[in-house]
Design an enzyme around this catalytic site. Structure first.
Site, PDB file in Angstrom:
ATOM      1  N   HIS A  11      -2.734   3.273  -4.554  1.00 16.06           N
ATOM      2  CA  HIS A  11      -2.178   2.763  -3.280  1.00 16.06           C
ATOM      3  C   HIS A  11      -0.787   2.177  -3.501  1.00 16.06           C
ATOM      4  CE1 HIS A  11      -5.550   3.343  -0.529  1.00 16.06           C
ATOM      5  NE2 HIS A  11      -6.376   2.948  -1.479  1.00 16.06           N
ATOM      6  N   ASP A  62       0.854  -1.191   0.000  1.00 14.71           N
ATOM      7  CA  ASP A  62       0.000   0.000   0.000  1.00 14.71           C
ATOM      8  C   ASP A  62       0.890   1.242   0.000  1.00 14.71           C
ATOM      9  OD1 ASP A  62      -2.282   1.826   0.464  1.00 14.71           O
ATOM     10  OD2 ASP A  62      -3.353  -0.014   0.955  1.00 14.71           O
ATOM     11  N   GLU A  74      -9.684   2.904  -5.301  1.00 11.30           N
ATOM     12  CA  GLU A  74      -9.289   4.263  -4.937  1.00 11.30           C
ATOM     13  C   GLU A  74      -8.054   4.748  -5.705  1.00 11.30           C
ATOM     14  OE1 GLU A  74     -10.883   4.402  -0.345  1.00 11.30           O
ATOM     15  OE2 GLU A  74      -8.875   3.634  -0.645  1.00 11.30           O
TER      16      GLU A  74
HETATM   17  C1  TNX Z   1     -10.952   1.759   2.072  1.00  7.95           C
HETATM   18  S1  TNX Z   1     -11.737  -1.002   1.127  1.00  7.95           S
HETATM   19  C2  TNX Z   1      -9.861   1.117   1.536  1.00  7.95           C
HETATM   20  C3  TNX Z   1      -8.661   0.875   2.373  1.00  7.95           C
HETATM   21  C4  TNX Z   1      -8.826   1.457   3.751  1.00  7.95           C
HETATM   22  C5  TNX Z   1     -10.234   1.179   4.253  1.00  7.95           C
HETATM   23  C6  TNX Z   1     -10.489   1.587   5.663  1.00  7.95           C
HETATM   24  C7  TNX Z   1     -10.700  -0.592   0.092  1.00  7.95           C
HETATM   25  C8  TNX Z   1     -10.681  -1.404  -1.085  1.00  7.95           C
HETATM   26  N1  TNX Z   1      -9.903   0.494   0.313  1.00  7.95           N
HETATM   27  O1  TNX Z   1      -7.519   1.374   1.730  1.00  7.95           O
HETATM   28  O2  TNX Z   1      -7.876   0.897   4.597  1.00  7.95           O
HETATM   29  O3  TNX Z   1     -11.143   1.854   3.416  1.00  7.95           O
HETATM   30  O4  TNX Z   1     -11.720   1.083   6.125  1.00  7.95           O
END
Ligand code: TNX
Length: 529
Positions: A260, A189, A324
């Site tokens: 990420h 990440d 994301e």
């Molecule tokens: C969203 S769930 C994210 C993570 C975070 C999380 C915290 C997802 C695919 N991505 O990077 O850690 O929320 O709840």
């Protein structure tokens, strides 16, 4: 005179069917033997596992034999039979006077029968220390048990905080007790890269440490404390995968892309759009700098990384993240814009789709399948790729309708990093949202809006332990249990057999087991938070 019937044992997950019998109970004594029939390496391995887990508390030798011999009582592990309704993971268990038989057409089924057997014994069977007792009694009963879903998963984020090999081995042991069969490891990440890659040593030399983290208790401040370097070596992974395999757990690796990715870009900045110098991220949240989708170098790098990942992890699915991914850098990047032009793509969203498809065809050429968070649906998804639905269930529903396999993991029911109680002042700091035990239990992973054929696309369910606020394995325990026990039942038990009040009754018998195993779980409160 009032007849006292033996109470039903507090099994979690609850089996598909259980009948108490009127005959004599089974007695486990120093003269009990484990019998494997017919002799096979697979059944023998599970017999050895059983003898090993029963040893500390009973102290009994439990020899493994091909026939009962002079044993006072026998636990028989019978591998075979043609009962197709037991599928690839089902089993039967019958306990009576002098004989307890676990039978299954598959080695996995035998293993799950053995997990049930452990829970049928008195709870102090889980004691790490010797308990002086003879006999250990299993009431006369018959169980026939088949899991509802093939994917019964937990995800552990080892990137934001790292848990050493020993902690993950123990995590796997607890998963096995609850009949989970998939451990998804979030290995990379923005804040850290945790997997040694031979070809790119800087990934862990540079990417496995950060200069600081958000301050515990006040996430707007920095703690100023260097974190790391922490990573798993190739030997660590081999050991984890072997330990998991013995427990019929598949370890699914996740290598995050295209977003990420700041830890990777810190090690190899030319893989970014700007080529700037980066450092692994010291705050939580989403990073704007992501892998450049314009340069061929990025794809060569990721393919080389995946080659090593594939060699280490036998999992049929490889998770590529996909969630994301901000498009800011791509919008301004000449290489990404040139790629959009050359490939006839509409915009940066289609560029993300191009990225995922390209990785999909690479993984397919290696005989593996791509799995990603539901953002990978945007702009169209390659056939054969599977989706993990986290932003609610809409992504999972859309994916199932489009003929993709789906793992359900919506924030509303599966985010084990959320607070367990509304009384947040009395809870360790967590990510913000709220997910009480009963809400996890209430989840039915099959969306009502799907047709029967589409429902078949729902492989199962997974609980996620994002680790921004899970500083140590004790925090992991606290957030995972008992919610993971509820999720285990969501994943295993037929929907018609599930009932929350009954579950909490069985949980009351289950928690002493977790106590003896040293699990730092959250004691469920009376208030219905
Ligand atoms: C969203 S769930 C994210 C993570 C975070 C999380 C915290 C997802 C695919 N991505 O990077 O850690 O929320 O709840």
């Amino acid at each position: 005179m009032k007849r006292h019937s033996t109470p039903e044992p507090g099994l979690i997950p609850k089996p598909a069917s259980l009948r108490m019998l009127s005959g004599s109970a089974f007695h486990l004594t120093p003269a009990t033997a484990i019998m494997v029939s017919p002799a096979s390496a697979a059944a023998r391995a599970t017999a050895k596992y059983l003898a090993a887990v029963l040893r500390p508390s009973t102290g009994f030798p439990l020899p493994i034999r091909a026939s009962p011999g002079s044993a006072e009582s026998v636990i028989e592990l019978r591998l075979g039979g043609t009962d197709r309704r037991l599928g690839t993971e089902g089993y039967t268990l019958q306990a009576g006077s002098r004989r307890l038989v676990v039978a299954s057409p598959t080695a996995a089924g035998l293993f799950y029968g053995v997990q049930t057997l452990r829970q049928l014994l008195p709870p102090d069977i889980f004691s790490p220390r010797l308990i002086t007792r003879t006999p250990w009694v299993v009431p006369a009963l018959r169980i026939r048990d088949v899991p509802r879903f093939a994917w019964r998963g937990l995800m552990l984020d080892v990137a934001r905080h790292f848990y050493d090999k020993a902690s993950v081995l123990r995590f796997l042991d607890l998963m096995a007790l609850h009949k989970f069969n998939t451990l998804h490891l979030h290995l990379t990440d923005d804040q850290g890269w945790r997997l040694q890659i031979r070809r790119y040593p800087k990934l862990t030399q540079v990417g496995a440490r950060r200069t600081a983290s958000p301050l515990k208790g006040d996430r707007k401040e920095s703690d100023g404390i260097p974190y790391g370097p922490y990573c798993y070596t190739r030997e660590d992974i081999r050991e984890l995968v072997a330990h998991a395999r013995q427990r019929f757990i598949t370890v699914v690796p996740e290598i995050e892309m295209p977003g990420h990715a700041l830890a990777a870009l810190s090690a190899y900045p030319t893989l970014s759009c700007t080529g700037s110098l980066f450092q692994p991220r010291t705050r939580w949240g989403v990073e704007a700098d992501v892998f450049c989708a314009g340069k061929d170098e990025t794809f060569r790098f990721l393919e080389n990384v995946l080659d090593e990942v594939i060699a280490l992890f036998p999992s049929p699915f490889i998770h590529i993240g996909g969630d994301e991914c901000p498009k800011d850098r791509w919008q301004k990047c000449p290489a990404c814009q040139a790629r959009i032009q050359a490939e006839g793509l509409k915009d940066e969203h289609e560029l993300q789709s191009y990225f995922v498809r390209r990785m999909d065809s690479y993984l397919r050429s290696k005989g593996r399948r791509l799995l990603g968070w539901d953002e990978i649906l945007e702009g169209g998804l390659a056939d054969g790729a599977a989706v993990m639905s986290w932003r609610g269930t809409a992504g999972g529903i859309a994916a199932a309708r489009a003929g993709h396999d789906v793992v359900m993991s919506p924030t509303t029911h599966c985010y084990l990093d959320f607070y367990q109680s509304l009384d947040t002042d009395r809870e360790p700091e967590a990510i913000g949202a709220h997910l009480p035990l009963h809400q996890v239990y209430a989840y039915d992973p099959i969306p009502a809006e799907l047709t029967p054929a589409q429902r078949g696309r729902i492989l199962g369910v997974q609980g996620n332990l994002w680790s921004e606020y899970l500083y140590s394995w004790r925090d992991v325990d606290y957030m995972a249990y008992p919610r993971a026990a509820a999720l285990a039942e969501v994943a295993w038990t037929p929907q018609a057999e599930r009932d929350y009040d009954q579950f909490t009754g069985r949980l009351a018998s289950h928690l002493p087991r977790l106590d003896l195993l040293g699990v730092c779980y959250r004691r469920p409160a009376r208030e219905s938070t």
